[in-house]
Enzyme design. Structure first.
Site, PDB file in Angstrom:
ATOM      1  N   THR A 189     -19.895  59.497   7.217  1.00 31.46           N
ATOM      2  CA  THR A 189     -19.322  58.265   7.475  1.00 31.46           C
ATOM      3  C   THR A 189     -20.287  57.858   8.517  1.00 31.46           C
ATOM      4  O   THR A 189     -20.803  56.704   8.642  1.00 31.46           O
ATOM      5  CB  THR A 189     -17.846  58.301   8.095  1.00 31.46           C
ATOM      6  OG1 THR A 189     -16.951  58.462   6.829  1.00 31.46           O
ATOM      7  CG2 THR A 189     -17.510  56.873   8.380  1.00 31.46           C
ATOM      8  N   LYS A 238     -13.664  57.999   6.308  1.00 34.10           N
ATOM      9  CA  LYS A 238     -13.085  59.188   6.962  1.00 34.10           C
ATOM     10  C   LYS A 238     -13.948  60.464   6.290  1.00 34.10           C
ATOM     11  O   LYS A 238     -13.217  61.308   6.099  1.00 34.10           O
ATOM     12  CB  LYS A 238     -11.418  59.455   6.735  1.00 34.10           C
ATOM     13  CG  LYS A 238     -10.723  58.260   7.411  1.00 34.10           C
ATOM     14  CD  LYS A 238      -9.259  58.454   7.256  1.00 34.10           C
ATOM     15  CE  LYS A 238      -8.538  57.329   7.925  1.00 34.10           C
ATOM     16  NZ  LYS A 238      -8.953  56.800   9.367  1.00 34.10           N
ATOM     17  N   CYS A 239     -15.054  60.609   6.144  1.00 30.82           N
ATOM     18  CA  CYS A 239     -15.823  61.342   5.533  1.00 30.82           C
ATOM     19  C   CYS A 239     -16.933  61.949   6.733  1.00 30.82           C
ATOM     20  O   CYS A 239     -17.099  61.154   7.481  1.00 30.82           O
ATOM     21  CB  CYS A 239     -16.414  60.700   4.502  1.00 30.82           C
ATOM     22  SG  CYS A 239     -17.905  61.619   3.602  1.00 30.82           S
ATOM     23  N   GLY A 240     -17.500  63.231   6.398  1.00 30.41           N
ATOM     24  CA  GLY A 240     -18.352  63.565   7.182  1.00 30.41           C
ATOM     25  C   GLY A 240     -19.631  63.196   7.234  1.00 30.41           C
ATOM     26  O   GLY A 240     -20.393  63.213   8.119  1.00 30.41           O
TER      27      GLY A 240
END
Length: 158
Positions: free
Chosen positions: A39, A35-37
């Site tokens: 990803t 759930k990361c930018g």
């Protein structure tokens, strides 16, 4: 410990995997999050793995929840996310800490071998460590480094 191959890590399935299994391969070891930018880099990592695996290259993914709580899932959820969203075929390991008192010994070794611009601590998800065939850490790349931008550097080690 003299190199990456001296460590063992748990797979997402909970199996102890000696990294000696990857001896003779060039590795890109990455702390990942769902759930990361960053990803979407899973796509580039998988592309590298597919393109270069037959030549002795592998990506090793290590989920980590230390940065913004961006990997909250359990092993089954992580595996499901990676396979359904990015068709990941490279080895994924159990969730680890990459900094602090509970950091995985592999990451303590990687950070000691190649410090970042702001010191040894890993600052965010998708920090990448490039390891040569002998298990030596040859480069560290920031999360902003796109996997496909590392192709020439990886090919030079193959």
């Amino acid at each position: 410990m003299t190199g990456v191959h001296d460590f063992t890590a748990k797979s997402l399935a909970g199996e102890d995997i000696p990294l000696k299994r990857f001896e003779g391969q060039v590795l890109l070891i990455v702390n990942t999050a769902s759930k990361c930018g960053f990803t979407p880099q899973y796509k580039g990592l998988e592309t590298l793995h597919q393109k270069l695996n037959a030549r002795g290259f592998s990506v090793l993914g290590f989920p980590c929840n230390q940065f913004g709580g961006q990997e909250p899932g359990n092993a089954e959820q992580i595996e499901q996310f990676c396979s359904s969203n990015y068709a990941v075929t490279f080895p994924m390991f159990a969730k680890v800490d990459v900094n602090g008192s509970n950091e995985h010994p592999l990451f303590a070794y990687l950070k000691n071998a190649k410090s970042g611009l702001l010191g040894p601590s890993i600052k965010w998800n998708f920090t990448k460590f490039l390891v040569d065939r002998s298990g030596k850490v040859v480069a560290r790349h920031a999360p902003t480094a796109r996997p496909e931008a590392l192709t020439k550097e990886i090919e030079a080690l193959l």
